[in-house]
Write a protein that holds these residues in place. Structure first.
Motif, PDB file in Angstrom:
ATOM      1  N   LEU A 255     -43.460  30.017 -22.010  1.00 31.58           N
ATOM      2  CA  LEU A 255     -43.763  30.756 -20.792  1.00 31.58           C
ATOM      3  C   LEU A 255     -42.776  30.449 -19.672  1.00 31.58           C
ATOM      4  O   LEU A 255     -42.428  31.328 -18.879  1.00 31.58           O
ATOM      5  N   THR A 256     -42.310  29.200 -19.606  1.00 30.03           N
ATOM      6  CA  THR A 256     -41.340  28.845 -18.564  1.00 30.03           C
ATOM      7  C   THR A 256     -40.081  29.681 -18.700  1.00 30.03           C
ATOM      8  O   THR A 256     -39.554  30.225 -17.711  1.00 30.03           O
ATOM      9  N   ASP A 257     -39.572  29.800 -19.932  1.00 31.97           N
ATOM     10  CA  ASP A 257     -38.376  30.613 -20.168  1.00 31.97           C
ATOM     11  C   ASP A 257     -38.637  32.078 -19.850  1.00 31.97           C
ATOM     12  O   ASP A 257     -37.766  32.773 -19.305  1.00 31.97           O
ATOM     13  N   LEU A 258     -39.832  32.558 -20.176  1.00 36.58           N
ATOM     14  CA  LEU A 258     -40.148  33.964 -19.941  1.00 36.58           C
ATOM     15  C   LEU A 258     -40.267  34.279 -18.448  1.00 36.58           C
ATOM     16  O   LEU A 258     -39.870  35.359 -18.007  1.00 36.58           O
ATOM     17  N   VAL A 259     -40.832  33.346 -17.680  1.00 36.34           N
ATOM     18  CA  VAL A 259     -40.919  33.574 -16.232  1.00 36.34           C
ATOM     19  C   VAL A 259     -39.515  33.670 -15.638  1.00 36.34           C
ATOM     20  O   VAL A 259     -39.225  34.552 -14.816  1.00 36.34           O
ATOM     21  N   ARG A 260     -38.623  32.789 -16.075  1.00 32.88           N
ATOM     22  CA  ARG A 260     -37.240  32.845 -15.582  1.00 32.88           C
ATOM     23  C   ARG A 260     -36.582  34.163 -15.984  1.00 32.88           C
ATOM     24  O   ARG A 260     -35.865  34.780 -15.194  1.00 32.88           O
ATOM     25  N   ALA A 261     -36.832  34.598 -17.225  1.00 36.06           N
ATOM     26  CA  ALA A 261     -36.260  35.863 -17.684  1.00 36.06           C
ATOM     27  C   ALA A 261     -36.820  37.037 -16.889  1.00 36.06           C
ATOM     28  O   ALA A 261     -36.088  37.971 -16.527  1.00 36.06           O
ATOM     29  N   ALA A 262     -38.131  36.986 -16.605  1.00 34.89           N
ATOM     30  CA  ALA A 262     -38.773  38.086 -15.875  1.00 34.89           C
ATOM     31  C   ALA A 262     -38.165  38.254 -14.490  1.00 34.89           C
ATOM     32  O   ALA A 262     -38.025  39.367 -13.986  1.00 34.89           O
ATOM     33  N   LEU A 263     -37.782  37.151 -13.861  1.00 31.25           N
ATOM     34  CA  LEU A 263     -37.219  37.219 -12.516  1.00 31.25           C
ATOM     35  C   LEU A 263     -35.866  37.920 -12.500  1.00 31.25           C
ATOM     36  O   LEU A 263     -35.412  38.379 -11.447  1.00 31.25           O
ATOM     37  N   ARG A 264     -35.219  38.006 -13.658  1.00 27.84           N
ATOM     38  CA  ARG A 264     -33.916  38.680 -13.756  1.00 27.84           C
ATOM     39  C   ARG A 264     -34.065  40.141 -14.176  1.00 27.84           C
ATOM     40  O   ARG A 264     -33.071  40.813 -14.421  1.00 27.84           O
ATOM     41  N   MET A 265     -35.311  40.601 -14.266  1.00 31.22           N
ATOM     42  CA  MET A 265     -35.572  41.967 -14.734  1.00 31.22           C
ATOM     43  C   MET A 265     -35.990  42.897 -13.599  1.00 31.22           C
ATOM     44  O   MET A 265     -36.612  43.915 -13.826  1.00 31.22           O
ATOM     45  N   ARG A 266     -35.649  42.532 -12.382  1.00 32.91           N
ATOM     46  CA  ARG A 266     -35.951  43.311 -11.191  1.00 32.91           C
ATOM     47  C   ARG A 266     -37.429  43.691 -11.091  1.00 32.91           C
ATOM     48  O   ARG A 266     -37.815  44.840 -11.002  1.00 32.91           O
ATOM     49  N   PRO A 267     -38.308  42.676 -11.101  1.00 29.69           N
ATOM     50  CA  PRO A 267     -39.739  42.992 -10.975  1.00 29.69           C
ATOM     51  C   PRO A 267     -40.131  43.255  -9.529  1.00 29.69           C
ATOM     52  O   PRO A 267     -39.693  42.554  -8.606  1.00 29.69           O
ATOM     53  N   ASP A 268     -40.949  44.275  -9.321  1.00 28.22           N
ATOM     54  CA  ASP A 268     -41.601  44.440  -8.023  1.00 28.22           C
ATOM     55  C   ASP A 268     -42.847  43.567  -7.962  1.00 28.22           C
ATOM     56  O   ASP A 268     -43.254  43.122  -6.878  1.00 28.22           O
ATOM     57  N   ARG A 269     -43.446  43.347  -9.134  1.00 30.02           N
ATOM     58  CA  ARG A 269     -44.613  42.468  -9.238  1.00 30.02           C
ATOM     59  C   ARG A 269     -44.429  41.573 -10.453  1.00 30.02           C
ATOM     60  O   ARG A 269     -44.266  42.058 -11.577  1.00 30.02           O
ATOM     61  N   LEU A 270     -44.447  40.277 -10.232  1.00 26.80           N
ATOM     62  CA  LEU A 270     -44.419  39.315 -11.341  1.00 26.80           C
ATOM     63  C   LEU A 270     -45.848  38.894 -11.636  1.00 26.80           C
ATOM     64  O   LEU A 270     -46.568  38.440 -10.735  1.00 26.80           O
ATOM     65  N   VAL A 271     -46.264  39.034 -12.890  1.00 28.85           N
ATOM     66  CA  VAL A 271     -47.639  38.747 -13.280  1.00 28.85           C
ATOM     67  C   VAL A 271     -47.623  37.752 -14.436  1.00 28.85           C
ATOM     68  O   VAL A 271     -46.949  37.978 -15.449  1.00 28.85           O
ATOM     69  N   VAL A 272     -48.346  36.663 -14.289  1.00 29.46           N
ATOM     70  CA  VAL A 272     -48.458  35.667 -15.357  1.00 29.46           C
ATOM     71  C   VAL A 272     -49.905  35.672 -15.833  1.00 29.46           C
ATOM     72  O   VAL A 272     -50.827  35.382 -15.059  1.00 29.46           O
ATOM     73  N   GLY A 273     -50.088  36.041 -17.104  1.00 32.02           N
ATOM     74  CA  GLY A 273     -51.431  36.185 -17.645  1.00 32.02           C
ATOM     75  C   GLY A 273     -52.277  34.948 -17.504  1.00 32.02           C
ATOM     76  O   GLY A 273     -53.473  35.022 -17.200  1.00 32.02           O
ATOM     77  N   GLU A 274     -51.679  33.776 -17.708  1.00 28.68           N
ATOM     78  CA  GLU A 274     -52.419  32.538 -17.474  1.00 28.68           C
ATOM     79  C   GLU A 274     -51.451  31.385 -17.307  1.00 28.68           C
ATOM     80  O   GLU A 274     -50.600  31.146 -18.164  1.00 28.68           O
ATOM     81  N   CYS A 275     -51.555  30.668 -16.187  1.00 29.82           N
ATOM     82  CA  CYS A 275     -50.775  29.452 -15.972  1.00 29.82           C
ATOM     83  C   CYS A 275     -51.506  28.297 -16.651  1.00 29.82           C
ATOM     84  O   CYS A 275     -52.636  27.988 -16.280  1.00 29.82           O
ATOM     85  N   ARG A 276     -50.863  27.705 -17.624  1.00 28.64           N
ATOM     86  CA  ARG A 276     -51.513  26.593 -18.324  1.00 28.64           C
ATOM     87  C   ARG A 276     -50.573  25.436 -18.598  1.00 28.64           C
ATOM     88  O   ARG A 276     -50.901  24.524 -19.354  1.00 28.64           O
ATOM     89  N   GLY A 277     -49.384  25.454 -17.975  1.00 24.81           N
ATOM     90  CA  GLY A 277     -48.425  24.382 -18.219  1.00 24.81           C
ATOM     91  C   GLY A 277     -47.357  24.331 -17.144  1.00 24.81           C
ATOM     92  O   GLY A 277     -47.551  24.758 -15.998  1.00 24.81           O
ATOM     93  N   ALA A 278     -46.182  23.844 -17.557  1.00 17.25           N
ATOM     94  CA  ALA A 278     -45.093  23.614 -16.612  1.00 17.25           C
ATOM     95  C   ALA A 278     -44.565  24.894 -15.990  1.00 17.25           C
ATOM     96  O   ALA A 278     -43.872  24.845 -14.963  1.00 17.25           O
ATOM     97  N   GLU A 279     -44.916  26.049 -16.571  1.00 17.96           N
ATOM     98  CA  GLU A 279     -44.430  27.313 -15.994  1.00 17.96           C
ATOM     99  C   GLU A 279     -44.962  27.555 -14.586  1.00 17.96           C
ATOM    100  O   GLU A 279     -44.437  28.405 -13.858  1.00 17.96           O
TER     101      GLU A 279
END
Length: 394
Positions: A255-279
């Motif tokens: 999830l940590t890698d995916l959050v970083r990747a999502a930020l490079r995808m020009r999101p207007d809204r970043l949504v994380v289904g569930e925070c359960r770790g270092a992400e």
């Protein structure tokens, strides 16, 4: 609810034919038409009703949950749990109910768990006795076998809701007090950073999907999940799902890698289904660097417990307590807490995040609802005034 039985010999024949068919060559799973064609090619004389029943039975055995498939298809079912051959339970929203399904022997339950893991593209055996995956229809699978489960195997299936509830539908079902509907719309329209907290099965993902349905259609939503569950009614959603390591221990994407990747995808809204770790560190950093309007869920027992939960998760990323307080107080605007009581799921608390002192985060419950009263009650006049002052009127 009975399903037509399919002979093992016929099932093997269908499996062989599907293994050399178009679906196998393209890498796609067999659909109902593929299975029906394979049954017809077996040479058996089948009427239209018998063919339909056997097609569903064969597909359940090949790509579905086998004898558990009829339970997954029951209206309102959210979970199917197997504790043993004669211990199969379902949850239809009013608590767990024991069913009359008999899976035979512990060996049969283990064989079913192993097959479900294979369908989900995972390995389940003595060397890898725990598996977490997803079936082709989106059903979430978790299974454990001996030696972790002395009973032979324990299987948990969670149904993916195909239709997302709107906020109006949740209000009509008593999951959201109508007095808060305007507030929730204002939070989304005002691009508030919102955390949804609650226990397992309380409806966090359902509420999250309803809020995403309020996001303007011209905004790009990027979701990050451990396993895909969100299905919001929105025209522009990009889904990212974590990937576990393969049997060689390679290929994992967390999830940590995916959050970083999502930020490079020009999101207007970043949504994380569930925070359960270092992400959680990446989520807080994103909310503090111009990515407002973000939403995420996490497990907590009440809004007041959210700071401790965030601190525990952020500690996995090496963040000290004062850094978590500084980041979270600036990033998180509102916490919505959902609860489940007597089979009902509802939004029970609205909390406001802030700092009690320079090194301590706090979330104060501004208002509460017990799920039965005609209207929610203000729990903290100061916190409620902060809500109204920033996001009102609604």
């Amino acid at each position: 609810m009975r399903r037509a039985a399919i002979e093992p010999g016929l099932l093997d024949e269908v499996r062989t034919r599907l293994g050399t068919g178009p679906a196998a060559r393209t890498g796609a799973g067999p659909d109902e038409a593929d299975v029906a064609d394979a049954l017809r090619a077996s040479g058996r004389v089948l009427g239209s009703d018998a063919l339909r029943d056997l097609t569903r039975a064969a597909r359940a055995e090949l790509t579905g949950a086998g004898p558990l498939q009829p339970l997954l298809e029951l209206p309102g079912v959210t979970d199917v749990l197997v504790n043993g051959p004669q211990e199969v339970w379902v949850d239809r929203g009013a608590g767990l109910e024991r069913t009359a399904v008999d899976l035979g022997t512990p060996a049969a339950v283990r064989a079913l768990a192993v097959r479900l893991a294979a369908v989900a593209g995972q390995r389940l055996d003595d060397a890898a006795p725990v598996v977490d995956g997803m079936l082709p229809d989106g059903t979430r699978l978790h299974a454990v076998v001996e030696p972790v489960a002395p009973a032979g195997a324990v299987v948990s299936l969670r149904v993916l809701r195909q239709a997302a509830f709107t906020l109006d539908a949740l209000a009509a079902h008593g999951a959201v007090p109508r007095a808060w509907a305007g507030l929730l719309r204002a939070l989304v329209a005002g691009r508030a950073n919102v955390l949804i907290s609650g226990g397992t099965g309380t409806g966090k993902t359902t509420l999250l999907a309803a809020l995403l349905g309020l996001v303007p259609a011209d905004e790009r939503v990027v979701t990050v999940e451990e396993a895909r569950e969100l299905a919001p009614e929105h025209p522009h959603v990009v889904h990212l799902a974590a990937r576990r390591a393969n049997v060689e221990g390679a290929g994992a994407v967390g999830l940590t890698d995916l959050v970083r990747a999502a930020l490079r995808m020009r999101p207007d809204r970043l949504v994380v289904g569930e925070c359960r770790g270092a992400e959680v560190r990446e989520v807080l950093l994103a909310m503090n660097t111009g990515h407002d309007g973000g939403l995420a869920t996490l497990h907590a027992n009440a809004v007041e417990h959210v700071p401790a939960r965030l601190e525990a998760l952020a500690a996995l990323a090496g963040m000290p307590r004062d850094a978590v307080a500084a980041q979270a107080a600036a990033a998180v605007d509102v916490v919505l807490h959902v609860r489940r009581e007597r089979g009902r799921r509802f939004v029970a608390e609205v909390g406001v995040a802030g700092r009690r002192d320079p090194g301590e985060l706090e979330v104060r419950a501004a208002a509460r609802w017990d799920g039965r009263a005609a209207a929610p009650q203000v729990a903290d006049a100061v916190a409620w005034a902060r809500l109204e002052g920033r996001w009102g009127p609604w």
